[in-house]
Write an enzyme that holds these catalytic residues in place. Structure first.
Site, mmCIF file in Angstrom:
data_model
loop_
_atom_site.group_PDB
_atom_site.id
_atom_site.type_symbol
_atom_site.label_atom_id
_atom_site.label_comp_id
_atom_site.label_asym_id
_atom_site.label_seq_id
_atom_site.Cartn_x
_atom_site.Cartn_y
_atom_site.Cartn_z
ATOM 1 N N TYR A 161 12.653 -29.389 -4.163
ATOM 2 C CA TYR A 161 11.787 -28.231 -3.985
ATOM 3 C C TYR A 161 10.525 -28.492 -4.511
ATOM 4 O O TYR A 161 10.314 -29.284 -5.012
ATOM 5 C CB TYR A 161 12.599 -27.242 -5.158
ATOM 6 N N ASP B 197 17.087 -17.506 -3.857
ATOM 7 C CA ASP B 197 16.598 -16.156 -4.470
ATOM 8 C C ASP B 197 15.731 -15.294 -3.225
ATOM 9 O O ASP B 197 15.121 -16.104 -2.420
ATOM 10 C CB ASP B 197 15.629 -16.203 -5.556
ATOM 11 N N ARG C 222 14.188 -21.650 -11.792
ATOM 12 C CA ARG C 222 13.549 -20.531 -12.710
ATOM 13 C C ARG C 222 13.782 -20.879 -14.170
ATOM 14 O O ARG C 222 12.779 -20.775 -14.666
ATOM 15 C CB ARG C 222 14.212 -19.144 -12.373
#
Length: 287
Positions: A66, A38, A175
């Site tokens: 991540y 993103d 997300r």
């Protein structure tokens, strides 16, 4: 120019922006990337140069790692910091976060967010979302291998924040994972920071900044670096010739029991083969 270029993507650029910049800067015609980040996210972007663009299907299935930050007490329409606020709820008392994270680990299904490149009736979901349209999305199988809090929880102005680290399978939206964490806690939540550390065996530690690329201070990794050692078959002259022609290979002459193999001559990738009924058949050949 053929190979794999690891980039540390800065915030504010789309993955396509980065690819377009590299194409122009290095004067490369064939170039792509192995998995979108993103615009607000940073970290490892695997860029495929020249004939390496054929490797996209093998990169897209890799696990990823991540680090990030979740903000609890507020939700946005895009589930990240770039979106408009859609819900708020004052966080009261200490949150039992570690238990919520453990509940989200393992194999399960996840619904892709509206702000994603997943298509519905030929349209990308984010195109519909920007027009205020919401559609039903089919849940997808994912695996969250690891999910742990890496910082104390801070409480300020009715919101809570904490950092985390996670390792997930392909198709996992971080997300959405942040939103799911909030749901477990009974609050709206969004992903306020994200940085990708690894894609398969590729690490951010070996990635280059765009400034380094502009100075010519970068190194392309060989195509074979996509594959694990047990998948790579170093071929002799006879086997290499058959592979270059895409001919079927007997498992005995290959000397492998892997379902998928990469035939190579030193660092040169010749072909990728898949095994079926004891015989390996060419899936992609590099000529």
């Amino acid at each position: 120019m053929d190979g794999i270029l690891l980039i540390d993507k800065p915030p504010g650029l789309t993955s396509h922006d980065v690819v377009r910049w590299i194409r122009k800067t290095l004067n490369i015609k064939r170039i792509g990337h192995g998995g979108t980040l993103d615009p607000a996210a940073t970290g490892l972007l695997v860029v495929l140069v020249g004939s390496a663009t054929k490797l996209f299907p093998y990169l897209s299935g890799m696990d990823k790692e991540y680090t990030g930050e979740v903000t609890v007490g507020v939700a946005t329409d895009s589930a990240d910091a770039d979106g408009a606020i859609t819900a708020e709820k004052t966080v009261e008392g200490p949150l039992v976060i570690d238990e919520a994270l453990m509940e989200l680990c393992g194999e399960r299904e996840q619904v892709p967010p509206m702000y994603s490149a997943v298509k519905s009736s030929g349209k990308k979901l984010y195109e519909l979302a920007r027009r205020g349209v919401t559609v039903e999305r089919t849940p997808r199988p994912i695996t969250v291998y690891e999910l742990e809090r890496t910082s104390p929880v801070s409480y300020e102005n009715g919101r809570a924040r904490f950092s985390f680290r996670t390792r997930v399978s392909k198709g996992t939206y971080i997300r959405t994972l942040a939103v799911e964490i909030g749901e477990r806690l009974g609050y709206p939540a969004y992903l306020s920071m994200l940085r990708r550390l690894t894609v398969g065996g590729f690490s951010l530690k070996k990635a280059h900044s765009l400034d380094e690329v502009a100075r010519g201070d970068y190194r392309l990794l060989p195509l074979l670096s996509v594959f694990s050692e047990n998948m790579v078959i170093q071929a002799g002259e006879k086997l290499a010739r058959k592979a270059r022609n895409g001919r079927a290979l007997d498992a005995a002459e290959v000397g492998s029991g892997e379902p998928e193999i990469a035939i190579a001559n030193r660092e040169e990738l010749i072909a990728i083969y898949k095994r079926k009924n004891g015989t390996y058949h060419a899936e992609r050949v590099w000529n």
